[in-house]
Design a protein around this motif. Structure first.
Motif, mmCIF file in Angstrom:
data_model
loop_
_atom_site.group_PDB
_atom_site.id
_atom_site.type_symbol
_atom_site.label_atom_id
_atom_site.label_comp_id
_atom_site.label_asym_id
_atom_site.label_seq_id
_atom_site.Cartn_x
_atom_site.Cartn_y
_atom_site.Cartn_z
ATOM 1 N N ASN A 6 54.473 19.063 72.069
ATOM 2 C CA ASN A 6 53.028 19.146 72.304
ATOM 3 C C ASN A 6 52.683 20.033 73.501
ATOM 4 O O ASN A 6 51.653 20.700 73.499
ATOM 5 N N SER A 7 53.520 20.029 74.492
ATOM 6 C CA SER A 7 53.210 20.817 75.688
ATOM 7 C C SER A 7 53.971 22.138 75.732
ATOM 8 O O SER A 7 53.969 22.804 76.757
ATOM 9 N N ALA A 8 54.602 22.534 74.627
ATOM 10 C CA ALA A 8 55.348 23.799 74.602
ATOM 11 C C ALA A 8 54.365 24.964 74.522
ATOM 12 O O ALA A 8 53.240 24.831 74.044
ATOM 13 N N ASP A 9 54.820 26.118 74.976
ATOM 14 C CA ASP A 9 53.940 27.284 74.949
ATOM 15 C C ASP A 9 53.972 27.975 73.586
ATOM 16 O O ASP A 9 54.663 27.560 72.666
ATOM 17 N N ARG A 10 53.206 29.022 73.459
ATOM 18 C CA ARG A 10 53.057 29.738 72.193
ATOM 19 C C ARG A 10 54.378 30.361 71.729
ATOM 20 O O ARG A 10 54.688 30.351 70.537
ATOM 21 N N ALA A 11 55.179 30.880 72.616
ATOM 22 C CA ALA A 11 56.448 31.509 72.245
ATOM 23 C C ALA A 11 57.415 30.488 71.646
ATOM 24 O O ALA A 11 58.130 30.787 70.679
ATOM 25 N N THR A 12 57.416 29.276 72.195
ATOM 26 C CA THR A 12 58.289 28.237 71.665
ATOM 27 C C THR A 12 57.865 27.841 70.250
ATOM 28 O O THR A 12 58.710 27.684 69.368
ATOM 29 N N HIS A 13 56.573 27.709 70.031
ATOM 30 C CA HIS A 13 56.080 27.401 68.686
ATOM 31 C C HIS A 13 56.432 28.515 67.704
ATOM 32 O O HIS A 13 56.814 28.251 66.567
ATOM 33 N N LEU A 14 56.311 29.744 68.137
ATOM 34 C CA LEU A 14 56.649 30.874 67.280
ATOM 35 C C LEU A 14 58.130 30.873 66.933
ATOM 36 O O LEU A 14 58.512 31.130 65.789
ATOM 37 N N LYS A 15 58.992 30.569 67.900
ATOM 38 C CA LYS A 15 60.428 30.499 67.634
ATOM 39 C C LYS A 15 60.741 29.417 66.606
ATOM 40 O O LYS A 15 61.566 29.619 65.711
ATOM 41 N N ILE A 16 60.089 28.272 66.715
ATOM 42 C CA ILE A 16 60.329 27.183 65.767
ATOM 43 C C ILE A 16 59.890 27.581 64.364
ATOM 44 O O ILE A 16 60.589 27.327 63.381
ATOM 45 N N VAL A 17 58.752 28.236 64.252
ATOM 46 C CA VAL A 17 58.263 28.673 62.947
ATOM 47 C C VAL A 17 59.197 29.707 62.340
ATOM 48 O O VAL A 17 59.509 29.665 61.140
ATOM 49 N N VAL A 18 59.685 30.633 63.139
ATOM 50 C CA VAL A 18 60.581 31.681 62.635
ATOM 51 C C VAL A 18 61.905 31.077 62.178
ATOM 52 O O VAL A 18 62.423 31.422 61.112
ATOM 53 N N VAL A 19 62.459 30.158 62.947
ATOM 54 C CA VAL A 19 63.722 29.523 62.561
ATOM 55 C C VAL A 19 63.546 28.728 61.272
ATOM 56 O O VAL A 19 64.389 28.774 60.375
ATOM 57 N N ALA A 20 62.437 28.004 61.136
ATOM 58 C CA ALA A 20 62.182 27.239 59.916
ATOM 59 C C ALA A 20 62.001 28.160 58.715
ATOM 60 O O ALA A 20 62.484 27.873 57.613
ATOM 61 N N LEU A 21 61.321 29.271 58.891
ATOM 62 C CA LEU A 21 61.119 30.226 57.804
ATOM 63 C C LEU A 21 62.433 30.850 57.354
ATOM 64 O O LEU A 21 62.704 30.960 56.153
ATOM 65 N N VAL A 22 63.267 31.240 58.313
ATOM 66 C CA VAL A 22 64.570 31.830 57.978
ATOM 67 C C VAL A 22 65.449 30.799 57.265
ATOM 68 O O VAL A 22 66.126 31.122 56.283
ATOM 69 N N ALA A 23 65.433 29.566 57.726
ATOM 70 C CA ALA A 23 66.226 28.521 57.079
ATOM 71 C C ALA A 23 65.726 28.259 55.659
ATOM 72 O O ALA A 23 66.528 28.084 54.736
#
Length: 67
Positions: A6-23
């Motif tokens: 919840n308190s992560a910044d925008r770059a962290t959210h983007l990294k999570i989305v990219v990893v989930a998309l690649v997986a």
């Protein structure tokens, strides 16, 4: 280091989305490549057609009915 999403910044959210998309793409690609394509392409040519036979009238089944 903050371990809360919840308190992560925008770059962290983007990294999570990219990893989930690649997986997800990797799992889909593996599923498509693991499918047996030889059976898939020949099913339309080797399908057997079963036609209905003559009508049959059953007069007795030979079993007793419990009422």
């Amino acid at each position: 280091m903050n371990h809360s999403i919840n308190s992560a910044d925008r770059a962290t959210h983007l990294k999570i989305v990219v990893v989930a998309l690649v997986a997800g793409i990797a799992v889909a690609a593996f599923g498509i490549s693991a499918r047996n394509n030889a059976d898939f392409t020949q099913t339309a040519q080797t399908t057997q057609i079963i036609k209905a036979g003559k009508p049959v009238a059953i007069t007795s089944s030979g079993t007793s009915t419990v009422r």
